[in-house]
Design an enzyme around this catalytic site. Structure first.
Site, short mmCIF file in Angstrom:
data_model
loop_
_atom_site.label_atom_id
_atom_site.label_comp_id
_atom_site.label_asym_id
_atom_site.label_seq_id
_atom_site.Cartn_x
_atom_site.Cartn_y
_atom_site.Cartn_z
N TRP A 100 0.84 -1.21 0.00
CA TRP A 100 0.00 0.00 0.00
C TRP A 100 0.87 1.25 0.00
CZ3 TRP A 100 -4.24 -1.43 -1.91
CH2 TRP A 100 -4.87 -2.62 -1.52
N ASP A 167 -1.97 6.57 6.39
CA ASP A 167 -2.96 5.60 5.93
C ASP A 167 -3.19 4.66 7.10
OD1 ASP A 167 -4.40 3.53 4.85
OD2 ASP A 167 -3.01 3.12 3.20
N LYS A 191 -12.21 -2.13 6.62
CA LYS A 191 -11.39 -2.98 7.48
C LYS A 191 -11.91 -2.95 8.92
CE LYS A 191 -8.49 -3.63 3.98
NZ LYS A 191 -7.69 -2.54 3.46
C1 LIG Z 1 -7.08 -2.13 2.06
C2 LIG Z 1 -6.08 -1.08 2.17
C3 LIG Z 1 -5.95 -0.06 1.20
C4 LIG Z 1 -6.80 -0.01 -0.04
O1 LIG Z 1 -8.07 0.41 0.26
P1 LIG Z 1 -9.17 0.63 -0.87
O2 LIG Z 1 -10.29 1.20 -0.07
O3 LIG Z 1 -9.47 -0.70 -1.46
O4 LIG Z 1 -8.64 1.58 -1.88
C5 LIG Z 1 -5.00 0.92 1.40
N1 LIG Z 1 -4.21 0.92 2.47
C6 LIG Z 1 -4.28 -0.05 3.42
C7 LIG Z 1 -3.36 0.00 4.59
C8 LIG Z 1 -5.21 -1.07 3.29
O5 LIG Z 1 -5.29 -2.02 4.23
#
Ligand SMILES: *Cc1c(COP(=O)(O)O)cnc(C)c1O
Length: 354
Positions: A100, A167, A191
């Protein structure tokens, strides 16, 4: 029978939240209308959006500190570029701790100079790099606080005056940190917060408006702040269900008490990994995530039987990501200790079967 859901995302939500969301699909607030057929400008929905944003700030202890909470679309993936679009004028620093982060770096490069301050790619991202230099002239430092795929998590924030962007898709609302150390936090809902379809962005308003470029309205944080996340039609179901999860979290004692539960759950699995000679952990011990536990069988010949035992125990979603292999148990906020105990029992039981 309800399964023990260890899926990495979309992932487990509290059962009571799923029930309440189901009822709202049929009839919201006894209005005779479904949540998904009312106007997003209606009083019912405006209240839902306000509740979702205010609960977010309250749970993060960021009320009255100059932060705004937004519920946007496009996933965390859109935030990879939206953060840079709004905040990268000259150069930004990125810590590369996994797939990511790598994607975030790729997008940011479209907007300015990107410096990869450190990377753990040399060991397939099984650790968090530490002790790297941070140039004080950076526009911001970008971190992925929890690496969903590799099962690592940043425990100590780097010491810097540079604004920090994070993030937090897979560990938002799971542990108590001083969230005011961040100038912008983003997290896809799917998540630890709700169904896919919305992304929470918490941004300190004073960091905006400092880049020279023109920003398209849909990608401009200031536009979404001014329109209170209603610049266009928001993803109503995802926002509503996220609001219910945040309410559930608050009613269950907020982040401090969920953190204790999360630590207990992760300790249970890691202790088993460390004491059971059939298994080994993937992530460096000091960087182990309390949300995504990655581990392998030492002998791959045991895979078939272990997989079968998991199925028989109603365990779902423990296969590792293709870039790591092995197993990954995602134990987000909504997962109960009883489900973790079942997985641990199966791991113990494997010793009697091989
Ligand atoms: C799942 C995830 C993403 C991607 O998220 P999307 O909503 O599918 O774009 C980005 N960063 C992390 C840390 C993730 O776990």
């Amino acid at each position: 029978m309800k399964k023990h859901n260890f899926s990495a995302g979309p992932s487990i939500l509290p059962q009571e939240v799923i029930k309440e969301a189901s009822n709202a699909i049929l009839d919201i607030n006894s209005s005779g209308l479904s949540l998904i057929e009312i106007s997003h400008r209606s009083k019912d929905f405006v209240e839902i959006m306000n509740k979702a944003t205010s609960l977010s700030l309250e749970l993060l202890n960021l009320e009255n500190k100059g932060y705004k909470a937004l519920f946007l679309q496009g996933g965390a993936s859109l935030q990879f570029l939206m953060t840079a679009y709004n905040l990268l004028q000259n150069k930004a620093g990125y810590l590369n701790t996994g797939s990511w982060s790598t994607k975030a770096i790729k997008e940011a490069k479209l907007f300015g100079e990107v410096i990869e301050l450190a990377s753990s790619k040399n060991k397939n991202f099984n650790y968090i790099p530490k002790g790297f230099d941070i140039d004080p002239d950076l526009d911001y430092l970008h971190l992925t606080t929890n690496n969903t795929i590799f099962g690592t998590q940043i425990k100590d924030l780097p010491n810097t005056e540079v604004p920090i962007i994070a993030d937090m898709s897979s560990d938002i609302f799971s542990r108590n940190i001083d969230f005011s150390k961040f100038d912008l936090i983003y997290a896809g809902a799917q998540k630890n917060m709700g169904p896919a379809g919305t992304t929470l962005v918490v941004v300190k308003e004073e960091i905006l408006g400092k880049v020279n470029r023109q920003i398209p309205s849909m990608l401009d944080y200031q536009v979404h702040i001014d329109k209170e996340s209603m610049f266009n039609t928001p993803p109503v179901f995802s926002v509503y269900t996220s609001m219910l999860t945040l309410k559930w979290l608050k009613e269950n004692g907020g982040i401090s008490s969920i953190e204790l539960k999360n630590l207990k759950k992760s300790d249970l699995i890691y202790s088993e990994i460390d004491s059971n000679e059939l298994f080994e952990g993937f992530a460096a011990i000091e960087d182990r995530s309390i949300m995504n536990v990655t581990f392998n069988l030492k002998n791959n010949q045991h895979k078939e039987i272990f997989d079968k035992m998991c199925i028989d125990a109603n365990i779902s979603g423990v296969n590792g990501h293709r870039s790591v292999g092995g197993y990954r148990a995602s134990i987000y906020n909504a997962m109960n200790i009883s489900s973790v105990n079942i997985l641990v029992e199966v791991m113990k039981e494997l010793k009697n079967k091989v």
